[in-house]
Enzyme design. Sequence first.
Site, PDB file in Angstrom:
ATOM      1  CG  ASP A  79       3.115  -1.345  -5.438  1.00 31.69           C
ATOM      2  OD1 ASP A  79       1.891  -1.530  -5.025  1.00 31.69           O
ATOM      3  OD2 ASP A  79       4.015  -2.680  -4.960  1.00 31.69           O
ATOM      4  CD  GLU A 131      -4.296  -1.936   0.780  1.00 29.22           C
ATOM      5  OE1 GLU A 131      -3.751  -1.763  -0.554  1.00 29.22           O
ATOM      6  OE2 GLU A 131      -4.352  -2.636   1.433  1.00 29.22           O
ATOM      7  N   GLY A 176       3.256 -11.142   0.570  1.00 28.75           N
ATOM      8  CA  GLY A 176       4.555 -12.345   1.084  1.00 28.75           C
ATOM      9  C   GLY A 176       3.819 -13.937  -0.090  1.00 28.75           C
ATOM     10  N   GLY A 207      -0.943  -9.052  -3.800  1.00 28.37           N
ATOM     11  CA  GLY A 207      -0.630 -10.591  -2.570  1.00 28.37           C
ATOM     12  C   GLY A 207      -1.451 -11.458  -3.664  1.00 28.37           C
TER      13      GLY A 207
HETATM   14  P1  13P Z   1       3.133 -10.399  -3.293  1.00 30.04           P
HETATM   15  O1  13P Z   1       3.624 -10.489  -2.340  1.00 30.04           O
HETATM   16  O2  13P Z   1       2.107 -12.296  -3.859  1.00 30.04           O
HETATM   17  O3  13P Z   1       3.734 -10.364  -5.066  1.00 30.04           O
HETATM   18  O4  13P Z   1       1.628  -9.021  -4.175  1.00 30.04           O
HETATM   19  C1  13P Z   1       2.578  -8.255  -4.124  1.00 30.04           C
HETATM   20  C2  13P Z   1       1.651  -6.481  -4.457  1.00 30.04           C
HETATM   21  O5  13P Z   1       0.648  -6.888  -4.211  1.00 30.04           O
HETATM   22  C3  13P Z   1       2.766  -5.351  -4.769  1.00 30.04           C
HETATM   23  O6  13P Z   1       1.908  -5.005  -4.306  1.00 30.04           O
HETATM   24  O1  G3H Z   2       3.315  -5.275  -1.569  1.00 27.96           O
HETATM   25  C1  G3H Z   2       4.147  -4.603  -1.721  1.00 27.96           C
HETATM   26  C2  G3H Z   2       5.500  -5.206  -2.403  1.00 27.96           C
HETATM   27  O2  G3H Z   2       5.483  -6.717  -2.757  1.00 27.96           O
HETATM   28  C3  G3H Z   2       6.724  -4.386  -2.178  1.00 27.96           C
HETATM   29  O3  G3H Z   2       6.876  -5.038  -0.623  1.00 27.96           O
HETATM   30  O4  G3H Z   2       7.956  -2.995   0.260  1.00 27.96           O
HETATM   31  O5  G3H Z   2       9.207  -4.958   0.700  1.00 27.96           O
HETATM   32  O6  G3H Z   2       9.153  -3.245  -0.963  1.00 27.96           O
HETATM   33  P1  G3H Z   2       8.348  -4.194  -0.235  1.00 27.96           P
HETATM   34 ZN    ZN Z   3       0.480  -4.922  -2.710  1.00 29.08          ZN
END
Ligand code: 13P
Ligand code: G3H
Ligand code: ZN
Length: 305
Positions: A79, A131, A176, A207
């Site tokens: 990710d 993205e 977040g 998100g």
């Molecule tokens: P959230 O913070 O809404 O859970 O989104 C997570 C996300 O996009 C990870 O790539």
């Molecule tokens: O989109 C982001 C994910 O929620 C990952 O967050 O970098 O705090 O692990 P992190």
């Molecule tokens: Zn994300």
Amino acid sequence: MNNLRYYINKALNEHFALGAINFNNMESLQGIKNACKNLSSPAIISVSEGALSYMGDDFVMALSSACKKEYPYLFLHLDHGKSFEVCKKAVDLGFDSVMIDGSALPFEENIKLTKQVCDYAHQKDVLVEGELGQIKGIEDNVSSDFEHFTNPQSAKEFVEKTGVDTLAIAIGTSHGAYKYKGEQTLRFDILEKIESILPNFPLVLHGASTVDEYLVNQINQFGGNLTHAIGIPKALLQKAVKEHNIIKINTDTDLRLAMTAQVRKVLEEKPEEFDPRKYLGPGREEITKVVEDKILNIFFSKDKI
Ligand code: 13P
Ligand code: G3H
Ligand code: ZN
């Protein structure tokens, strides 16, 4: 057939989504796996760069292979990879797919970096998510103060020039637990334009946590302090999946809330407790409940294996 490309195409044809659910430790991954297995749902298990360095490469691969051994319909995904090097590492480790997040770069540089990752990953049959646009919000290693909605015309050029398999778009979601100050909306008009210019192309929403009130309340009741936490309304996500080409829904925050709510509750109610299994276990169960609810009511991916 059991590979990610098959499930992306199936999701596109049958209008469901693959939950792309982040894990940061064994309990969160087991919680996700149990929910998917209980409901016969395929899903993507996502590891951010931060999570990869927190757990370490070998532990991520060992956890993921233990999970897949028990339930093979889970696909390991990087990710928000920010560089060619981290994406290459994930490809070489055996991930099923990687995201190269060049969204903060100028358009041409984003294309160049994303194409470089696609050229490498595709040789090894690993899928790539790019993205375009910028999703705001702050987490450990993924943050942006800006929100730039995706430009539909640029999306077409981006897909054609890079060869990405899926595209993350910015239409009003954010990372977040604090997603809105004003009205809770999403720009379905932009989504529709993207879909008319890029028909039948698999799109991704980041998100997408719903930040359910009962979890925020439980955290606050047991000593937490999350004020004004607010997520994406379920109905908007349902519409994005049922009526549009959103086939991957990223969720991390809701699992963090689930784990934290249970850990706080157990520790406050049983101050004598110090066995981690007694609070991480309930956290794992709460994650399973949260993911099951999403499989049934947001991803619509029950019985899709
Ligand atoms: P959230 O913070 O809404 O859970 O989104 C997570 C996300 O996009 C990870 O790539
Ligand atoms: O989109 C982001 C994910 O929620 C990952 O967050 O970098 O705090 O692990 P992190
Ligand atoms: Zn994300």
